[in-house]
Design a protein around this motif. Structure first.
Motif, mmCIF file in Angstrom:
data_model
loop_
_atom_site.group_PDB
_atom_site.id
_atom_site.type_symbol
_atom_site.label_atom_id
_atom_site.label_comp_id
_atom_site.label_asym_id
_atom_site.label_seq_id
_atom_site.Cartn_x
_atom_site.Cartn_y
_atom_site.Cartn_z
ATOM 1 N N ALA A 175 0.827 -1.214 0.000
ATOM 2 C CA ALA A 175 0.000 0.000 0.000
ATOM 3 C C ALA A 175 0.859 1.262 0.000
ATOM 4 O O ALA A 175 0.549 2.239 -0.692
ATOM 5 C CB ALA A 175 -0.926 -0.018 1.216
ATOM 6 N N ALA A 179 -0.106 3.106 -3.299
ATOM 7 C CA ALA A 179 -1.347 3.812 -2.989
ATOM 8 C C ALA A 179 -1.149 5.111 -2.220
ATOM 9 O O ALA A 179 -2.132 5.806 -1.971
ATOM 10 C CB ALA A 179 -2.286 2.895 -2.195
ATOM 11 N N GLY A 193 -8.965 4.049 -0.731
ATOM 12 C CA GLY A 193 -9.288 3.565 0.607
ATOM 13 C C GLY A 193 -10.715 3.079 0.710
ATOM 14 O O GLY A 193 -11.526 3.221 -0.207
ATOM 15 N N LEU A 202 -6.397 2.822 4.120
ATOM 16 C CA LEU A 202 -6.237 2.352 2.750
ATOM 17 C C LEU A 202 -6.606 0.881 2.604
ATOM 18 O O LEU A 202 -7.145 0.464 1.573
ATOM 19 C CB LEU A 202 -4.794 2.563 2.290
ATOM 20 N N LEU A 203 -6.298 0.087 3.625
ATOM 21 C CA LEU A 203 -6.520 -1.352 3.554
ATOM 22 C C LEU A 203 -7.603 -1.772 4.530
ATOM 23 O O LEU A 203 -7.712 -1.238 5.641
ATOM 24 C CB LEU A 203 -5.225 -2.108 3.871
ATOM 25 N N LYS A 212 -7.890 -5.966 1.659
ATOM 26 C CA LYS A 212 -8.547 -5.418 0.468
ATOM 27 C C LYS A 212 -8.297 -3.918 0.366
ATOM 28 O O LYS A 212 -8.216 -3.222 1.373
ATOM 29 C CB LYS A 212 -10.050 -5.704 0.504
ATOM 30 N N PHE A 213 -8.192 -3.489 -0.898
ATOM 31 C CA PHE A 213 -7.961 -2.076 -1.207
ATOM 32 C C PHE A 213 -8.958 -1.668 -2.285
ATOM 33 O O PHE A 213 -9.155 -2.397 -3.263
ATOM 34 C CB PHE A 213 -6.520 -1.874 -1.703
ATOM 35 N N TYR A 214 -9.582 -0.496 -2.107
ATOM 36 C CA TYR A 214 -10.589 -0.019 -3.064
ATOM 37 C C TYR A 214 -10.213 1.375 -3.556
ATOM 38 O O TYR A 214 -9.714 2.209 -2.789
ATOM 39 C CB TYR A 214 -11.972 0.033 -2.424
#
Length: 470
Positions: A175, A179, A193, A202-203, A212-214
């Motif tokens: 991340a 990210a 996030g 973020l996770l 998971k990351f969105y």
């Protein structure tokens, strides 16, 4: 005065006579003891006192009772016993005087230390003796099972916390590399996030080894969901099995495309073994795709890779020279493609979202995240490429015909399922009627048969049309 003296003298004489009479009575009760032998009695006084006399019991013979005014004889406390006194005390005992007295033979306790017999052999110094060290070893051996179980439990707990920390470190390293600010995903998506605020994480940790990351806010797509599935480092058994059957840390990225942002595209790129498995398992690839042979006269993917596509035109348009130079060419793939697993683009994806782009990569360790920068860069590149891509009229006619054919097959399958459901329903209804008829009486059954015959006859009669005459 004289009378007083005479009375005192008379009282003295009376008391002397009474004492003499009492002594005579007492001596008559204990015969066999010579009262005149003062020397013997004085010598044996200590012997009589040293022996505890046996308990007296009344004999059957009548013994004259002493006078009621006689004073009781008090027994003095026996002095400490002396050795040999018991034997000597019975020399002056008259057995004929008292009848019915039990003879008690008290066993003498020999307190002298036992004398070792001549036949008894001395202890052998060579025999095993329980030394403190041997006792300690015996105690440890008796707790072997407990020690083993406690050791396994401690090892499991230590591995749990160490594995949990290792997975968290790896996820945070990914991340922070892709990210955070000025990273690839931060430059291509406006919202990162799982929350709505700026301080949202973020996770999202779904399990000890699943993160998971969105991301959202980009043209041609609704959003992106990245799932990091790491090795079960927290599980000691899984870690041991990993030495036998090695597995990798993986990341799967799903991009949900807009309905108008993706044309008819079915495409997959993977290593040869994985591509064959995808062709058998993925339903959209089974219906629309097929293996694509390398075209002549242009660069193509590395020999380790295989292409599955709906047409050669689609495959050639998606595999551009840019991606061949960056990742999928022979030289570049050897250097930058070691963490690549597969790509799968489809507008007929089974599931909630029909139009999707799927990327699957392996994850390096936390210190070598730079090795997959070019792989992550493929995600925004292909979002733009697929979003802008339009098929030619010839290729589109071909894809439209294939989709209509698949739609007809799907309709037929649906109809066959519906017909099977109706047939099952009719069979169930018929079975219930037969069971009901079996329960009817004979009279009711005859009435039902007559009614059925009448209905059949009415049905078989010809229909007559009547017309009015003019």
């Amino acid at each position: 005065m004289k009378l007083l003296h005479l009375s005192l003298i008379s009282l003295a004489l009376i008391s002397l006579l009474s004492l003499h009479h009492h002594h005579a009575l007492a001596s008559s009760h204990f015969e066999g003891f010579d009262a005149e032998d003062d020397d013997i009695s004085e010598d044996s006084t200590e012997l009589h006192h040293s022996l505890t006399p046996p308990p007296l019991t009344q004999s059957q013979s009548t013994v004259p009772d002493p006078e009621p005014d006689s004073t009781p004889i008090t027994k003095p406390d026996p002095p400490p016993t002396q050795t040999g006194s018991k034997k000597l005390s019975f020399d002056y005992w008259d057995e004929d005087e008292f009848e019915g007295l039990p003879v008690e033979n008290e066993p003498t306790e020999d307190k002298s230390p036992p004398i070792a017999s001549e036949t008894e052999s001395p202890p052998d110094p060579s025999e095993d003796t329980d030394t403190p060290e041997k006792k300690k070893k015996k105690k440890l051996s008796s707790f072997t099972v407990e020690i083993v179980f406690v050791s396994i439990l401690i090892a499991y707990l230590i591995n749990y916390f160490l594995g949990k920390r290792a997975n968290e470190t790896l996820a945070l390293a990914w991340a922070s590399k892709f990210a955070l600010k000025d990273a690839i995903l931060e430059k291509n998506f406006s919202l990162l996030g799982v929350g709505e605020g700026e301080d949202s994480p973020l996770l999202l940790k779904e399990a000890i080894n699943v993160f998971k990351f969105y991301a959202s806010g980009r043209s041609y797509c609704h959003g992106l969901l990245a799932t990091l599935e790491l090795k079960s480092r927290h599980d000691l058994i899984s870690r041991l099995l990993n030495f036998v059957v090695p597995c990798k840390d993986e990341i799967e990225v799903e991009v949900y495309m807009n309905d108008e942002g993706m044309d008819h595209v079915v495409f997959a790129l993977a290593r040869k073994k994985a591509a064959k498995g995808m062709l058998k398992e993925m339903r959209d690839l089974q219906r629309f795709g097929g293996m694509v042979v390398a075209p002549g006269g242009r660069k193509w993917v590395a020999e380790e890779l295989a292409v599955v596509s709906e047409s050669k035109e689609v495959a050639g348009d998606i595999i551009t020279d840019v991606v061949l130079d960056q990742v999928f060419g022979d030289k570049s793939f050897e250097k930058f493609g070691k963490y690549f697993i597969s790509m799968h683009f489809s507008d007929q994806h089974p599931g909630k979202h029909r139009k999707m782009l799927l990327f699957k990569f392996a994850l390096p360790d936390a210190k070598h995240m730079d090795d997959m920068v070019r792989l992550i860069a493929l995600i925004p590149y292909y979002i733009d490429l697929i979003g802008r891509y339009k098929l030619s009229s010839q290729a589109r006619n071909k894809t439209d015909g294939a989709r209509q054919k698949v739609a007809q097959e799907a309709y037929k399958e649906l109809e066959s399922v519906r017909q099977e459901a109706l047939q099952r329903k009719k069979a169930e209804k018929k079975r219930l009627l037969e069971e009901a008829e079996a329960k009817l009486s004979g009279e009711a059954l005859r009435k039902k048969e007559a009614k059925e015959r009448a209905r059949q006859m009415k049905k078989s009669m010809p229909k007559v049309k009547m017309s009015r005459g003019h």
